[in-house]
Design an enzyme around this catalytic site. Sequence first.
Site, PDB file in Angstrom:
ATOM      1  N   ASN A   1       0.868  -1.181   0.000  1.00 30.48           N
ATOM      2  CA  ASN A   1       0.000   0.000   0.000  1.00 30.48           C
ATOM      3  C   ASN A   1       0.904   1.231   0.000  1.00 30.48           C
ATOM      4  O   ASN A   1       1.474   1.580   1.031  1.00 30.48           O
ATOM      5  CB  ASN A   1      -0.888  -0.053   1.259  1.00 30.48           C
ATOM      6  CG  ASN A   1      -1.731   1.192   1.430  1.00 30.48           C
ATOM      7  OD1 ASN A   1      -1.822   2.023   0.527  1.00 30.48           O
ATOM      8  ND2 ASN A   1      -2.352   1.320   2.596  1.00 30.48           N
ATOM      9  N   LYS A  51       0.136   4.224  -0.334  1.00 35.86           N
ATOM     10  CA  LYS A  51      -0.518   5.412   0.240  1.00 35.86           C
ATOM     11  C   LYS A  51      -0.281   6.637  -0.677  1.00 35.86           C
ATOM     12  O   LYS A  51      -0.323   6.487  -1.888  1.00 35.86           O
ATOM     13  CB  LYS A  51      -0.044   5.637   1.678  1.00 35.86           C
ATOM     14  CG  LYS A  51      -0.222   4.366   2.525  1.00 35.86           C
ATOM     15  CD  LYS A  51      -0.074   4.573   3.996  1.00 35.86           C
ATOM     16  CE  LYS A  51      -0.250   3.240   4.708  1.00 35.86           C
ATOM     17  NZ  LYS A  51      -0.229   3.342   6.169  1.00 35.86           N
ATOM     18  N   HIS A  85      -9.643   0.968   4.863  1.00 39.66           N
ATOM     19  CA  HIS A  85      -8.380   1.216   5.570  1.00 39.66           C
ATOM     20  C   HIS A  85      -8.648   2.154   6.748  1.00 39.66           C
ATOM     21  O   HIS A  85      -9.448   3.094   6.631  1.00 39.66           O
ATOM     22  CB  HIS A  85      -7.356   1.836   4.617  1.00 39.66           C
ATOM     23  CG  HIS A  85      -5.985   1.844   5.213  1.00 39.66           C
ATOM     24  ND1 HIS A  85      -5.604   2.783   6.137  1.00 39.66           N
ATOM     25  CD2 HIS A  85      -4.940   1.001   5.056  1.00 39.66           C
ATOM     26  CE1 HIS A  85      -4.356   2.524   6.516  1.00 39.66           C
ATOM     27  NE2 HIS A  85      -3.932   1.451   5.871  1.00 39.66           N
ATOM     28  N   GLU A 134      -7.038   4.525   7.935  1.00 41.28           N
ATOM     29  CA  GLU A 134      -6.789   5.952   7.685  1.00 41.28           C
ATOM     30  C   GLU A 134      -8.022   6.603   7.063  1.00 41.28           C
ATOM     31  O   GLU A 134      -8.235   7.805   7.222  1.00 41.28           O
ATOM     32  CB  GLU A 134      -5.540   6.121   6.805  1.00 41.28           C
ATOM     33  CG  GLU A 134      -4.272   5.882   7.624  1.00 41.28           C
ATOM     34  CD  GLU A 134      -3.069   5.439   6.818  1.00 41.28           C
ATOM     35  OE1 GLU A 134      -3.074   5.520   5.582  1.00 41.28           O
ATOM     36  OE2 GLU A 134      -2.097   4.984   7.459  1.00 41.28           O
ATOM     37  N   GLU A 170      -5.465  -5.040  10.672  1.00 39.89           N
ATOM     38  CA  GLU A 170      -4.491  -3.963  10.836  1.00 39.89           C
ATOM     39  C   GLU A 170      -4.805  -3.186  12.108  1.00 39.89           C
ATOM     40  O   GLU A 170      -5.624  -2.250  12.086  1.00 39.89           O
ATOM     41  CB  GLU A 170      -4.569  -3.004   9.653  1.00 39.89           C
ATOM     42  CG  GLU A 170      -4.185  -3.627   8.336  1.00 39.89           C
ATOM     43  CD  GLU A 170      -3.554  -2.593   7.414  1.00 39.89           C
ATOM     44  OE1 GLU A 170      -2.435  -2.844   6.960  1.00 39.89           O
ATOM     45  OE2 GLU A 170      -4.163  -1.544   7.180  1.00 39.89           O
ATOM     46  N   GLY A 187       2.195   2.361  10.780  1.00 38.49           N
ATOM     47  CA  GLY A 187       3.118   3.489  10.641  1.00 38.49           C
ATOM     48  C   GLY A 187       3.826   3.874  11.929  1.00 38.49           C
ATOM     49  O   GLY A 187       4.439   4.933  12.013  1.00 38.49           O
ATOM     50  N   SER A 240       3.228  -2.040  10.390  1.00 41.49           N
ATOM     51  CA  SER A 240       4.674  -2.062  10.647  1.00 41.49           C
ATOM     52  C   SER A 240       5.330  -3.403  10.287  1.00 41.49           C
ATOM     53  O   SER A 240       6.281  -3.837  10.941  1.00 41.49           O
ATOM     54  CB  SER A 240       4.976  -1.675  12.094  1.00 41.49           C
ATOM     55  OG  SER A 240       4.559  -0.335  12.338  1.00 41.49           O
TER      56      SER A 240
HETATM   57  P1  PGA Z   1       2.664   0.377   7.687  1.00 41.98           P
HETATM   58  O1  PGA Z   1       1.197   0.566   7.056  1.00 41.98           O
HETATM   59  O2  PGA Z   1       3.209  -0.909   7.136  1.00 41.98           O
HETATM   60  O3  PGA Z   1       3.427   1.588   7.245  1.00 41.98           O
HETATM   61  O4  PGA Z   1       2.484   0.291   9.170  1.00 41.98           O
HETATM   62  C1  PGA Z   1       0.343  -0.524   6.860  1.00 41.98           C
HETATM   63  C2  PGA Z   1      -0.935  -0.072   6.241  1.00 41.98           C
HETATM   64  O5  PGA Z   1      -1.422   1.020   6.576  1.00 41.98           O
HETATM   65  O6  PGA Z   1      -1.518  -0.778   5.400  1.00 41.98           O
END
Ligand code: PGA
Length: 254
Positions: free
Chosen positions: A9, A11, A95, A97, A167, A173, A213
């Site tokens: 992803n 982003k 997601h 976010e 997740e 992140g 992460s």
């Molecule tokens: P990250 O993000 O690996 O940077 O923690 C995962 C995600 O949001 O899908």
Amino acid sequence: MPTPLVVGNWKMNPPSIAEAVALAQALRAPLGAVEGVERVVCPPFVALPAVADALAGSPIVLGAQNVHPQPKGAFTGEVSGAMLQGVCSHVIVGHSERRHSLGETDDFVNAKVLAVLGLGMTPVLCVGETLEERDAGEASAVVERQTAAGLAGVEPGDVTKVVLAYEPVWAIGTGRAATPETAQEMIGGIRAHLVRLTDSATAAQVRLLYGGSVNAANAAELAALPDVDGALVGGASLDPDAFVAIARAFATRA
Ligand code: PGA
């Protein structure tokens, strides 16, 4: 055991289409060579056509990071599933976010799942609790609610066409991945919930990913967990060496 799957992803990265193409070119040979695992990258919408060209003929396929559930109409700034057909095989939906910063509800996420399935693409349905919810002892209830709501109205025979990604919001992140124990407990819980929603043979076929992460150093211990069929990778998917190492770790499950 289903074929493992790793999804990158990207982003809102990298900052230009030219850099997205360069990232795809850097991934193409080494990631293409990792067999035994499905490989998906999800660039920003505007980079999809250029990245599709850069990956044409390779086994790496494309996903979108979002979709609107309606087929067309007055939805300023949105992109429909039909617009993604032919370019993307996968679409990330729900997601955290988007759930948390943009207020996406379980019902809206469910409408996206149904739209993506209806167009013959694979939804990657994200679920996961916040730190507050975990501290309040609500993690399993939240994930169960998001899973059941996200899959509402999906025909029993179509449940295996959905990929679920656990997740935990506190792991995204932050550099603080869930421990293997937590990842297995939560993802095993999703599998058990799927058995109740469908049956054990169907539940065993659904791909369940861990995200939050994931990096080259922790991928192997996550890949060793009995219920973790792959990874949804954010930050580390922008580093070709790291993403290839993660794909290799999951390929050994096949
Ligand atoms: P990250 O993000 O690996 O940077 O923690 C995962 C995600 O949001 O899908």
